[in-house]
Enzyme design. Structure first.
Site, short mmCIF file in Angstrom:
data_model
loop_
_atom_site.label_atom_id
_atom_site.label_comp_id
_atom_site.label_asym_id
_atom_site.label_seq_id
_atom_site.Cartn_x
_atom_site.Cartn_y
_atom_site.Cartn_z
N GLY A 152 -6.56 3.73 -5.81
CA GLY A 152 -6.71 4.67 -4.69
C GLY A 152 -6.14 6.03 -5.06
O GLY A 152 -5.64 6.78 -4.22
N ALA A 212 -1.01 -0.20 0.20
CA ALA A 212 -2.15 -0.15 1.13
C ALA A 212 -1.99 -1.17 2.26
O ALA A 212 -1.59 -2.31 2.01
CB ALA A 212 -3.45 -0.41 0.38
N SER A 264 1.30 9.43 6.91
CA SER A 264 2.35 9.91 6.01
C SER A 264 1.92 9.72 4.56
O SER A 264 1.43 8.66 4.19
CB SER A 264 3.66 9.16 6.26
OG SER A 264 3.41 7.86 6.73
N ASN A 322 -9.99 -5.36 3.83
CA ASN A 322 -8.94 -5.21 2.82
C ASN A 322 -8.72 -6.51 2.05
O ASN A 322 -8.42 -6.46 0.85
CB ASN A 322 -7.65 -4.68 3.47
CG ASN A 322 -7.76 -3.18 3.67
OD1 ASN A 322 -7.75 -2.42 2.71
ND2 ASN A 322 -7.95 -2.75 4.91
N ILE A 328 -1.94 9.79 -0.76
CA ILE A 328 -0.65 9.42 -1.38
C ILE A 328 -0.74 9.66 -2.88
O ILE A 328 0.20 10.13 -3.51
CB ILE A 328 -0.27 7.95 -1.06
CG1 ILE A 328 -0.16 7.74 0.45
CG2 ILE A 328 1.06 7.58 -1.73
CD1 ILE A 328 0.16 6.31 0.87
N GLY A 329 -1.92 9.36 -3.45
CA GLY A 329 -2.13 9.59 -4.87
C GLY A 329 -1.79 11.02 -5.26
O GLY A 329 -1.11 11.27 -6.26
N HIS A 360 5.56 -4.56 7.44
CA HIS A 360 5.44 -3.09 7.53
C HIS A 360 4.47 -2.80 8.68
O HIS A 360 3.29 -2.53 8.48
CB HIS A 360 4.92 -2.50 6.22
CG HIS A 360 4.56 -1.05 6.38
ND1 HIS A 360 5.49 -0.07 6.63
CD2 HIS A 360 3.36 -0.41 6.38
CE1 HIS A 360 4.88 1.09 6.76
NE2 HIS A 360 3.58 0.91 6.62
N ARG A 406 13.38 5.78 6.30
CA ARG A 406 13.36 6.36 7.66
C ARG A 406 14.60 5.94 8.44
O ARG A 406 15.22 6.74 9.15
CB ARG A 406 12.10 5.87 8.40
CG ARG A 406 10.82 6.53 7.94
CD ARG A 406 9.60 5.80 8.48
NE ARG A 406 8.37 6.53 8.18
CZ ARG A 406 7.16 6.01 8.26
NH1 ARG A 406 6.98 4.74 8.63
NH2 ARG A 406 6.09 6.75 7.99
N ASP A 449 10.12 2.55 5.46
CA ASP A 449 10.82 2.19 6.69
C ASP A 449 12.34 2.23 6.46
O ASP A 449 13.11 2.70 7.30
CB ASP A 449 10.38 0.80 7.15
CG ASP A 449 8.86 0.70 7.16
OD1 ASP A 449 8.24 1.38 7.99
OD2 ASP A 449 8.29 0.01 6.30
P1 NAI Z 1 -6.51 7.65 1.60
O1 NAI Z 1 -7.59 7.13 2.48
O2 NAI Z 1 -6.25 9.11 1.51
O3 NAI Z 1 -6.74 7.12 0.11
C1 NAI Z 1 -7.09 5.81 -0.16
C2 NAI Z 1 -7.89 5.83 -1.45
O4 NAI Z 1 -8.19 4.48 -1.79
C3 NAI Z 1 -9.24 6.56 -1.34
O5 NAI Z 1 -9.37 7.50 -2.40
C4 NAI Z 1 -10.26 5.43 -1.46
O6 NAI Z 1 -11.46 5.85 -2.08
C5 NAI Z 1 -9.49 4.45 -2.32
N1 NAI Z 1 -10.03 3.09 -2.30
C6 NAI Z 1 -10.63 2.42 -1.29
N2 NAI Z 1 -11.04 1.22 -1.70
C7 NAI Z 1 -10.67 1.10 -2.99
C8 NAI Z 1 -10.83 0.10 -3.97
N3 NAI Z 1 -11.45 -1.05 -3.69
N4 NAI Z 1 -10.34 0.32 -5.20
C9 NAI Z 1 -9.72 1.47 -5.51
N5 NAI Z 1 -9.55 2.47 -4.64
C10 NAI Z 1 -10.02 2.30 -3.39
O7 NAI Z 1 -5.19 6.85 2.05
P2 NAI Z 1 -3.66 7.22 1.77
O8 NAI Z 1 -3.16 8.10 2.85
O9 NAI Z 1 -3.50 7.64 0.36
O10 NAI Z 1 -3.00 5.80 2.01
C11 NAI Z 1 -3.26 4.73 1.14
C12 NAI Z 1 -2.86 3.41 1.80
O11 NAI Z 1 -1.45 3.35 1.99
C13 NAI Z 1 -3.48 3.19 3.18
O12 NAI Z 1 -3.86 1.82 3.28
C14 NAI Z 1 -2.31 3.45 4.11
O13 NAI Z 1 -2.46 2.77 5.34
C15 NAI Z 1 -1.16 2.90 3.31
N6 NAI Z 1 0.17 3.37 3.66
C16 NAI Z 1 1.20 2.47 3.55
C17 NAI Z 1 2.49 2.84 3.80
C18 NAI Z 1 3.60 1.84 3.65
O14 NAI Z 1 4.74 2.19 3.98
N7 NAI Z 1 3.39 0.62 3.18
C19 NAI Z 1 2.82 4.20 4.25
C20 NAI Z 1 1.68 5.09 4.30
C21 NAI Z 1 0.41 4.67 4.01
#
Ligand code: NAI
Length: 324
Positions: free
Chosen positions: A10, A129, A237, A104, A15-16, A186, A161, A158
């Site tokens: 991703g 994710a 976030s 997912n 986040i990347g 989470h 935070r 968390d």
């Molecule tokens: P984003 O939507 O900006 O980026 C996600 C990326 O994953 C996209 O580029 C997408 O094309 C890619 N992706 C989707 N399916 C894929 C696959 N099968 N293989 C490889 N890449 C794939 O999301 P963001 O903001 O970067 O967040 C990423 C994840 O982290 C989300 O699931 C979000 O809910 C989660 N998250 C978890 C946190 C935690 O504390 N555990 C905190 C913040 C976000």
């Protein structure tokens, strides 16, 4: 010292974009460790990923030893030392939670199957994710060649935070706050626990001197912080999530500090009455790239109720994930 091979899935996402410069500048593995970076995203995001790769190259990071990217998990996840799983299917308007979970699960089944073929017994996996705990469980299930101890999910955001809320309340710095703990999922059922923590060397409860706040608004603030950020930023976030993932991997790979623990969602061994095999967040210490659940903490009735509530949610998520 040879380079450490780090994979990020991703990688073209939010986040990347925050985490890649942190990894390449040594914040995760130290200023002496070279990095071989491998980035994965889906074919539809190929252009965006190529753009990110161009920017990483143009940043001329001295620690970057090599860079590859692509959309084939078997090629990109091969022989890595550390993988940070950011890639997932985002919740869309009107989408049922169950549907999101299922989408997912399919992603983590596919990536687990690939990892099983091309990973190493020493590959360490951090799932960020969402739903992170259950995605981690599915990933581990489909990669049986890799030890289950190598799979963790992120609750460090968390944890961070919670540390900030306590520091802010008493006018201290976050480094002065030690040993808060996040139990469970989470999600908004997580339980941020301050009963064993310290601030400036003394117990948190007397230092804060406001049990009503600690048992009420403090807990709900940490539980709902992610939603508050989405409401304010209209995006979830990313910077703080990236920092937390770097903190999680650094402490796992290089070890936690003496006398300190961190929160990590790991596959339970039955500690604290949490069913073995559930991916549940515990206070953990790390040494030699292995985590250990902190044992022997006194759990009062208030905490037990909250720990059970989040366990219940995780049990339901797990059952849904494996029922299809
Ligand atoms: P984003 O939507 O900006 O980026 C996600 C990326 O994953 C996209 O580029 C997408 O094309 C890619 N992706 C989707 N399916 C894929 C696959 N099968 N293989 C490889 N890449 C794939 O999301 P963001 O903001 O970067 O967040 C990423 C994840 O982290 C989300 O699931 C979000 O809910 C989660 N998250 C978890 C946190 C935690 O504390 N555990 C905190 C913040 C976000």
């Amino acid at each position: 010292m040879s380079a450490v091979k780090v994979g990020v899935t991703g990688a073209a996402g939010q986040i990347g974009y925050s985490i890649l410069p942190m990894i390449c500048s040594g914040q995760m593995l130290g200023a002496d460790t070279k990095i071989d970076l491998a980035l994965l995203d889906i074919p539809q995001c190929e252009d965006a990923l190529r753009g990110v790769a161009m920017e990483i190259s143009d940043s001329a990071f001295p620690l970057l030893n090599s860079l590859k990217y692509g959309s084939d998990p078997r090629e990109i996840l091969r022989d890595l030392d550390i993988i940070i799983f950011l890639g997932g299917f985002p919740r869309k308007a009107g989408m049922e939670r169950k549907e999101l979970l299922q989408k997912n699960m399919n992603i983590f089944k596919e990536q687990g199957t690939a990892l099983n073929e091309v990973g190493k017994p020493t590959t360490l996996c951090l799932v960020v994710a969402n739903p992170a705990n259950t995605n981690c469980l599915v990933l581990a299930h489909h990669a049986p060649n890799i030890p289950r101890k190598n799979f963790t999910a992120m609750t460090r955001l968390d944890h961070n935070r919670a540390s900030f809320q306590i520091a802010n309340r008493v006018g201290a710095l976050t480094v002065d706050v030690k040993n808060v703990a996040i139990w469970g999922n989470h999600s908004s059922t997580q339980y941020p626990d301050v009963n064993h923590g310290t601030v400036r060397g003394g117990a948190i409860r007397p230092a804060v001197n406001d049990d009503e706040w600690l048992n009420g608004d403090f807990i709900s603030c940490v539980q709902k912080r992610g939603a508050a950020i989405i409401a304010a930023r209209k995006l979830s976030s990313a910077m703080s999530a990236a920092k937390a993932a770097v903190d999680h991997v650094r402490d796992w790979y290089l070890g936690t500090k003496d006398g300190e623990w961190v929160s990590m969602a790991v596959l339970s061994d039955g500690s604290y009455g949490i069913d073995a095999g559930l991916c549940y967040s515990f206070p953990c210490t790390c040494v030699n790239r292995e985590w250990h659940i902190v044992q022997g903490l006194d759990i009062n009735e208030f905490s037990r109720d909250k720990m059970n509530l989040t366990k219940q949610e995780l049990t339901e998520e797990r059952d849904e994930a494996f029922s299809a």
